[in-house]
Write an enzyme that holds these catalytic residues in place. Structure first.
Site, short mmCIF file in Angstrom:
data_model
loop_
_atom_site.label_atom_id
_atom_site.label_comp_id
_atom_site.label_asym_id
_atom_site.label_seq_id
_atom_site.Cartn_x
_atom_site.Cartn_y
_atom_site.Cartn_z
N CYS A 130 0.69 -1.29 -0.17
CA CYS A 130 -0.02 0.19 0.01
C CYS A 130 0.85 1.40 -0.18
O CYS A 130 1.70 1.35 1.03
CB CYS A 130 -0.93 0.01 1.43
SG CYS A 130 -2.03 1.56 1.18
N LYS A 165 0.48 -9.75 -2.29
CA LYS A 165 0.19 -8.59 -3.32
C LYS A 165 1.44 -7.68 -3.70
O LYS A 165 1.92 -7.09 -2.80
CB LYS A 165 -1.10 -7.88 -2.79
CG LYS A 165 -1.63 -6.75 -4.01
CD LYS A 165 -2.95 -6.40 -3.51
CE LYS A 165 -3.62 -5.52 -4.47
NZ LYS A 165 -5.05 -4.93 -4.15
N THR A 193 -1.61 -0.17 -6.54
CA THR A 193 -1.56 1.05 -7.20
C THR A 193 -0.03 1.62 -7.22
O THR A 193 0.72 1.12 -6.61
CB THR A 193 -2.58 1.89 -6.59
OG1 THR A 193 -2.04 1.99 -5.14
CG2 THR A 193 -3.73 1.61 -6.47
C1 LIG Z 1 -10.15 3.20 -3.25
C2 LIG Z 1 -9.18 2.22 -3.42
C3 LIG Z 1 -9.06 1.45 -2.02
C4 LIG Z 1 -7.93 0.41 -2.11
N1 LIG Z 1 -7.66 -0.39 -0.96
C5 LIG Z 1 -6.74 -1.45 -0.93
C6 LIG Z 1 -6.53 -2.13 0.12
O1 LIG Z 1 -6.98 -1.74 1.34
N2 LIG Z 1 -5.73 -3.04 -0.29
C7 LIG Z 1 -5.19 -3.63 -0.90
O2 LIG Z 1 -4.35 -4.34 -1.17
N3 LIG Z 1 -5.26 -2.85 -2.17
C8 LIG Z 1 -6.02 -1.70 -2.26
N4 LIG Z 1 -6.34 -1.15 -3.58
C9 LIG Z 1 -5.77 -1.48 -4.71
C10 LIG Z 1 -6.76 -2.38 -5.55
O3 LIG Z 1 -7.17 -3.54 -4.98
C11 LIG Z 1 -5.93 -2.59 -6.85
O4 LIG Z 1 -4.85 -3.56 -6.78
C12 LIG Z 1 -5.76 -1.44 -7.80
O5 LIG Z 1 -6.67 -0.27 -7.67
C13 LIG Z 1 -5.55 -1.89 -9.16
O6 LIG Z 1 -6.58 -2.17 -9.67
P1 LIG Z 1 -7.71 -1.52 -10.44
O7 LIG Z 1 -7.19 -0.74 -11.41
O8 LIG Z 1 -8.58 -2.39 -11.20
O9 LIG Z 1 -8.54 -0.61 -9.45
C14 LIG Z 1 -7.09 0.04 -3.32
C15 LIG Z 1 -7.61 0.63 -4.54
C16 LIG Z 1 -8.61 1.83 -4.54
C17 LIG Z 1 -8.89 2.25 -5.82
#
Ligand SMILES: Cc1cc2nc3c(=O)[nH]c(=O)nc-3n(C[C@H](O)[C@H](O)[C@H](O)COP(=O)(O)O)c2cc1C
Length: 302
Positions: A130, A165, A193
């Site tokens: 994160c 992850k 991200t």
């Molecule tokens: C609002 C938000 C909160 C997130 N919270 C977490 C989290 O608590 N733990 C985690 O491992 N990833 C978290 N992520 C990352 C997502 O699980 C994912 O890995 C990332 O957004 C990329 O995928 P996407 O482009 O489909 O959103 C979060 C992403 C977003 C947008």
């Protein structure tokens, strides 16, 4: 056999479509839209030992074909999750992947042990990546030794499959992935991200109170796909692809690159039924080709 059945180590999922942590609450928030038990699984919001309020607002903002978030891992804490959320998920037969987060290896172990004592949790996803918190998080995911240390400690403390992850910000992500595999990870999930920022030109200040936030959504997809491709070529354990998947064809790219399953994240904010639509689309695609979802995996590598 169901043509979508998917095996991640010892865990058999109904299909290869999951929802990504932090974008699907604790699963039940989407109940009005469709039966979330139809999915291969849901990854919970990151759970910590104690409840967390997260960062001050503004915590999210939109950018072209993507968004930035700096939620700061706000969550109800593992105890409230086990008491209030898990019993409903269990009764509804939802496949639950508990995403967990801590700032020390000891706390990772404590959360894993707490979840291990419950039925209805099917796997642990270690968020060592994160970018939005000042302690823990990404420091573990950037360093092969630290990532391996957390993986191996949780592996020893729990009977549950351990998914780790990956952070796209690791200098050598393949080295981190291999270290986690050697430390006993059952699967890798990629990617979390990437840090970005945005400035409001009229207000002449940054849009997020945290200044930087995690960049996610369709614009992330080519980067995520490249990383998933590299990881699939480097490790023998399953890789689960995440990053900008909004449509069936996006998901198919990851499966063809070698991902055993995929997670839908930011897309659920624009369309709460996105994951379900991706699932129906994969089913239709497999039916058209007369193959199973597992047979699709890695076909672009031939
Ligand atoms: C609002 C938000 C909160 C997130 N919270 C977490 C989290 O608590 N733990 C985690 O491992 N990833 C978290 N992520 C990352 C997502 O699980 C994912 O890995 C990332 O957004 C990329 O995928 P996407 O482009 O489909 O959103 C979060 C992403 C977003 C947008």
């Amino acid at each position: 056999m169901n043509r979508l059945e998917t095996r991640i180590g010892n865990l058999v999922l109904k299909n290869p479509v999951l929802t990504a942590s932090g974008t699907f609450g604790y699963g039940l928030e989407y109940d009005d839209f469709f039966d979330v038990a139809e999915l291969g699984g849901i990854c919970t919001k990151g759970l910590s030992l104690e409840p967390r309020a997260g960062n001050a607002p503004e915590r999210i903002c939109e950018t072209p074909a993507s968004m930035l978030n700096a939620i700061g891992l706000a969550n109800v804490g593992v105890e409230a999750f086990c008491r209030d959320k898990l019993p409903v998920l269990r009764e509804r037969n939802v496949t639950v992947v508990a995403n967990i987060f801590a700032s020390s290896t000891d706390d990772f172990v404590k959360i894993a042990e707490r979840l291990d004592a419950e039925s209805g949790v099917h796997a642990l996803e270690l968020n060592v990546s994160c970018p939005n918190v000042s302690h823990g998080g990404i420091e573990f995911g950037k360093d092969p030794k630290l990532a391996a240390q957390v993986t191996s400690a949780v592996r020893k403390a729990s009977r549950l499959p351990v998914w780790v992850k990956m952070s796209p910000e690791a200098g050598d992500i393949v080295a981190v992935a291999k270290a986690c595999e050697d430390a006993g990870a059952d699967a890798l999930t990629a990617i979390n991200t990437i840090r970005g920022m945005s400035i409001d030109v009229d207000a002449e200040r940054q849009r997020l109170a945290n200044r930087t936030g995690g960049f996610s959504g369709p614009a992330l997809r080519p980067i995520a796909l490249r990383i998933v491709w590299d990881l699939c070529g480097a490790v023998s354990i399953p890789v689960i692809g995440i990053g900008g998947i909004s449509t069936t064809r996006d998901a198919l790219e990851f499966l063809l690159a070698g991902a055993r399953a995929i997670q839908v994240g930011t897309a659920s904010f624009a369309d709460p039924c996105a994951a379900r639509k991706v699932l129906s689309g994969i089913d239709a695609h497999c039916e058209k080709l007369g193959i199973t979802a597992s047979e699709l995996v890695g076909r672009a590598r031939r």
